[in-house]
Scaffold this motif. Structure first.
Motif, short mmCIF file in Angstrom:
data_model
loop_
_atom_site.label_atom_id
_atom_site.label_comp_id
_atom_site.label_asym_id
_atom_site.label_seq_id
_atom_site.Cartn_x
_atom_site.Cartn_y
_atom_site.Cartn_z
N ILE A 40 0.69 -1.12 -0.02
CA ILE A 40 0.18 -0.15 -0.01
C ILE A 40 0.84 1.35 0.01
O ILE A 40 1.92 1.34 0.61
CB ILE A 40 -0.91 0.02 1.18
N TYR A 41 0.42 2.03 -0.97
CA TYR A 41 1.39 3.51 -1.02
C TYR A 41 0.50 4.61 -0.13
O TYR A 41 -0.42 4.52 0.13
CB TYR A 41 1.38 4.11 -2.43
N TYR A 42 1.47 5.30 0.77
CA TYR A 42 0.86 6.16 1.68
C TYR A 42 1.87 7.52 1.31
O TYR A 42 2.99 7.39 1.82
CB TYR A 42 0.88 5.74 3.00
N LEU A 43 1.31 8.38 0.65
CA LEU A 43 2.01 9.61 0.50
C LEU A 43 1.89 10.57 1.24
O LEU A 43 0.90 11.35 1.58
CB LEU A 43 1.72 10.10 -1.06
N LYS A 44 2.90 10.57 2.36
CA LYS A 44 2.75 11.59 3.39
C LYS A 44 2.91 13.05 3.11
O LYS A 44 3.88 13.36 2.56
CB LYS A 44 3.45 11.09 4.55
N GLU A 45 2.16 13.88 3.42
CA GLU A 45 2.31 15.42 3.32
C GLU A 45 3.39 15.98 4.17
O GLU A 45 3.42 15.78 5.32
CB GLU A 45 1.29 16.36 3.30
N SER A 46 4.36 16.93 3.53
CA SER A 46 5.39 17.17 4.41
C SER A 46 5.10 18.08 5.60
O SER A 46 5.73 18.07 6.74
CB SER A 46 6.37 18.24 3.32
N ASN A 47 3.80 18.78 5.48
CA ASN A 47 3.63 19.35 6.73
C ASN A 47 3.03 18.66 7.86
O ASN A 47 2.56 19.00 9.08
CB ASN A 47 2.49 20.56 6.44
N GLU A 55 4.48 6.29 11.58
CA GLU A 55 4.50 5.43 10.62
C GLU A 55 5.23 4.20 10.92
O GLU A 55 5.06 3.12 10.32
CB GLU A 55 5.12 6.21 9.12
N SER A 56 6.59 4.31 11.03
CA SER A 56 7.51 3.19 11.52
C SER A 56 6.93 2.22 12.28
O SER A 56 7.01 0.96 12.48
CB SER A 56 8.85 3.65 11.90
N ASN A 57 6.22 2.77 13.60
CA ASN A 57 5.59 2.05 14.34
C ASN A 57 4.30 1.01 13.70
O ASN A 57 4.00 -0.02 14.65
CB ASN A 57 4.87 2.86 15.57
N ASN A 58 3.93 1.42 12.58
CA ASN A 58 2.85 0.60 11.94
C ASN A 58 3.39 -0.25 10.71
O ASN A 58 2.85 -0.59 9.86
CB ASN A 58 1.65 1.61 11.64
N ASN A 59 4.88 -0.09 10.92
CA ASN A 59 5.52 -1.16 9.94
C ASN A 59 5.46 -0.46 8.33
O ASN A 59 5.88 -1.08 7.39
CB ASN A 59 4.87 -2.50 9.95
N TYR A 60 5.44 0.96 8.44
CA TYR A 60 5.76 1.55 7.26
C TYR A 60 6.97 1.73 6.99
O TYR A 60 7.87 2.24 7.82
CB TYR A 60 4.90 3.04 6.85
N ILE A 61 7.57 1.69 5.79
CA ILE A 61 9.02 1.83 5.50
C ILE A 61 9.11 3.12 4.32
O ILE A 61 8.41 3.04 3.39
CB ILE A 61 9.54 0.81 4.83
N LEU A 62 9.93 4.25 4.78
CA LEU A 62 10.11 5.19 3.85
C LEU A 62 10.89 4.84 2.73
O LEU A 62 12.14 4.42 2.96
CB LEU A 62 10.92 6.52 4.63
N VAL A 63 10.50 4.94 1.50
CA VAL A 63 11.34 4.46 0.31
C VAL A 63 11.65 5.71 -0.63
O VAL A 63 12.26 5.39 -1.45
CB VAL A 63 10.50 3.50 -0.37
#
Length: 199
Positions: A40-47, A55-63
């Motif tokens: 799943i893609y999550y495009l997090k806004e910079s603000n 995000e990391s606590n929910n197993n999302y990885i910054l790529v």
């Protein structure tokens, strides 16, 4: 994400919101499990707090980090004068194999390359399909730069409305960088948009 899922042979989805609250991650996770989503893609806004650990606590990885610039081409812009003997082609109508080669060596910073769960062969193929579409689609355009008879860079863009164009791909031959090629291509892109009377 039908195209992505079919191409990468994985069930891929995208979070519509750009600012998920902590409580919403659990909802997304349950939805993904219910629908057998592989990615799943999550495009997090910079603000949205960049130092947050949600995000990391929910197993999302910054790529990847994506930066979006907006330019008003109605304003008087300085014209970039190049003296590096480039030949610019603004009406590319067929694929030059150098376009593929340049794309292949330029993907190392992309999210698809950084996410090792994506097959690198399919990543390369995706960018080749993107190049083909930029050349064949009537709403898309491909501009190339040649040096000594060889294509060394390209820029693609598509027109979404009469007043909006969006750059798709920009890539320069690794051995020909720092020659101002990207700047020349960008200005040619702007000039072409003006000729099309975009406002």
């Amino acid at each position: 994400m039908v195209w992505d899922s079919k191409h990468f042979k994985k069930k891929i989805a995208k979070v519509i919101s750009l600012n998920l609250e902590e409580s919403e991650f659990n909802f997304v996770d349950k939805w993904c499990n219910k629908n057998n989503i592989d990615c799943i893609y999550y495009l997090k806004e910079s603000n949205n707090n960049s130092n947050s650990l949600i995000e990391s606590n929910n197993n999302y990885i910054l790529v990847d980090t994506r930066v979006v610039y907006i330019l008003d081409i109605k304003k008087n812009l300085s014209i970039y004068n190049s003296d590096n003997n480039l030949i610019i082609e603004t009406s590319v109508n067929k694929v030059n194999t150098n376009l593929y080669n340049i794309a292949d060596e330029s993907i190392s910073g992309t999210r698809f390359y950084n996410d090792k769960k994506f097959d690198i062969i399919l990543v390369r193929e995706m960018y080749r399909k993107w190049i083909n579409k930029s050349i064949s689609d009537s709403k898309s355009h491909m501009i190339t730069a040649e040096f000594n008879g060889e294509v060394i860079g390209f820029i693609s863009f598509s027109i979404h409305k009469k007043s909006i164009a969006q750059i798709g791909l920009v890539a320069i031959d690794r051995k020909k960088r720092n020659m101002g090629v990207a700047s020349v291509l960008m200005h040619e892109c702007i000039k072409l948009c003006k000729l099309k009377k975009m406002n």
